[in-house]
Design a protein around this motif. Structure first.
Motif, PDB file in Angstrom:
ATOM      1  N   THR A   1       0.832  -1.303   0.055  1.00  0.00           N
ATOM      2  CA  THR A   1      -0.085  -0.069  -0.063  1.00  0.00           C
ATOM      3  C   THR A   1       0.934   1.244   0.078  1.00  0.00           C
ATOM      4  O   THR A   1       2.178   1.175   0.238  1.00  0.00           O
ATOM      5  N   PRO A   2       0.321   2.364  -0.101  1.00  0.00           N
ATOM      6  CA  PRO A   2       1.055   3.570  -0.227  1.00  0.00           C
ATOM      7  C   PRO A   2       1.422   3.996   1.137  1.00  0.00           C
ATOM      8  O   PRO A   2       2.553   4.600   1.340  1.00  0.00           O
ATOM      9  N   PHE A   3       1.168   3.182   2.254  1.00  0.00           N
ATOM     10  CA  PHE A   3       1.490   3.551   3.554  1.00  0.00           C
ATOM     11  C   PHE A   3       2.732   2.435   4.007  1.00  0.00           C
ATOM     12  O   PHE A   3       3.323   2.668   5.097  1.00  0.00           O
ATOM     13  N   ARG A   4       3.380   1.836   2.938  1.00  0.00           N
ATOM     14  CA  ARG A   4       4.315   0.894   3.201  1.00  0.00           C
ATOM     15  C   ARG A   4       5.471   1.438   4.135  1.00  0.00           C
ATOM     16  O   ARG A   4       6.225   0.691   4.921  1.00  0.00           O
ATOM     17  N   LEU A   5       6.037   2.641   3.409  1.00  0.00           N
ATOM     18  CA  LEU A   5       7.420   3.300   3.973  1.00  0.00           C
ATOM     19  C   LEU A   5       7.017   3.725   5.468  1.00  0.00           C
ATOM     20  O   LEU A   5       7.881   3.424   6.398  1.00  0.00           O
ATOM     21  N   ASP A   6       5.771   4.095   5.718  1.00  0.00           N
ATOM     22  CA  ASP A   6       5.472   4.519   7.136  1.00  0.00           C
ATOM     23  C   ASP A   6       5.438   3.303   8.178  1.00  0.00           C
ATOM     24  O   ASP A   6       6.328   3.496   9.073  1.00  0.00           O
ATOM     25  N   PHE A   7       4.856   2.244   7.742  1.00  0.00           N
ATOM     26  CA  PHE A   7       4.845   1.102   8.666  1.00  0.00           C
ATOM     27  C   PHE A   7       6.174   0.336   8.665  1.00  0.00           C
ATOM     28  O   PHE A   7       6.463  -0.191   9.465  1.00  0.00           O
ATOM     29  N   ARG A   8       7.071   0.206   7.435  1.00  0.00           N
ATOM     30  CA  ARG A   8       8.299  -0.329   7.496  1.00  0.00           C
ATOM     31  C   ARG A   8       9.078   0.602   8.587  1.00  0.00           C
ATOM     32  O   ARG A   8       9.929   0.085   9.228  1.00  0.00           O
ATOM     33  N   TRP A   9       9.124   2.001   8.479  1.00  0.00           N
ATOM     34  CA  TRP A   9       9.863   2.714   9.505  1.00  0.00           C
ATOM     35  C   TRP A   9       9.251   2.454  10.830  1.00  0.00           C
ATOM     36  O   TRP A   9      10.144   2.334  12.019  1.00  0.00           O
ATOM     37  N   LEU A  10       8.174   2.080  11.245  1.00  0.00           N
ATOM     38  CA  LEU A  10       7.609   2.059  12.474  1.00  0.00           C
ATOM     39  C   LEU A  10       8.075   0.627  12.877  1.00  0.00           C
ATOM     40  O   LEU A  10       8.748   0.506  14.017  1.00  0.00           O
ATOM     41  N   ALA A  11       8.263  -0.416  12.179  1.00  0.00           N
ATOM     42  CA  ALA A  11       8.948  -1.705  12.221  1.00  0.00           C
ATOM     43  C   ALA A  11      10.251  -1.564  13.002  1.00  0.00           C
ATOM     44  O   ALA A  11      10.688  -2.330  13.714  1.00  0.00           O
ATOM     45  N   ILE A  12      10.993  -0.718  11.999  1.00  0.00           N
ATOM     46  CA  ILE A  12      12.404  -0.659  11.970  1.00  0.00           C
ATOM     47  C   ILE A  12      12.469  -0.131  13.447  1.00  0.00           C
ATOM     48  O   ILE A  12      13.493  -0.386  14.408  1.00  0.00           O
TER      49      ILE A  12
END
Length: 124
Positions: free
Chosen positions: A82-93
């Motif tokens: 989704t378009p939110f993938r980078l936000d959630f990837r950074w959250l996970a990191i």
């Protein structure tokens, strides 16, 4: 933008630092060789053990951390297309960094410099 796992962590008080629980149970993944510490409820404290006992606060802190960590990783996986993938990837990191640093701090008996970095990362 803040995500739900961060807000949950903010609302969870951190009695672990105030009770020096990180210095009492500094093995991982078990606590004094047990998954659920046998001193979870301390006799003299009764139900206050949940908030004032070293074993209970350390166990509760770990359990909440595992839930937040799993939730952040799950969100990164769920939103990967989704378009939110980078936000959630950074959250996970960031949550992974916080969890790994917390474990690192714990196994080194929570010296002040490591503990302060762990608490600072929690603010992010």
């Amino acid at each position: 933008r803040r995500r739900a796992p961060g807000r949950l962590a903010e609302q969870h008080p951190n009695p672990v630092a105030g009770l020096d629980a990180g210095r009492s149970y500094n093995d991982w993944p078990l606590m004094a060789g047990e998954f659920i510490p046998s001193h979870y409820l301390e006799g003299g404290l009764g139900l206050r053990s949940l908030f004032e006992g070293r074993a209970a606060t350390q166990f509760n802190h770990r359990l909440l951390a595992y839930l937040i960590w799993a939730g952040a990783l799950a969100c990164a996986w769920i939103f990967r297309g989704t378009p939110f993938r980078l936000d959630f990837r950074w959250l996970a990191i960031l949550v992974t960094l916080q969890a790994v640093w917390g474990i690192f701090t714990l196994v080194h008996a929570a010296p002040m410099n490591l503990a302060l970095i762990h608490q600072g990362l929690g603010v992010l």
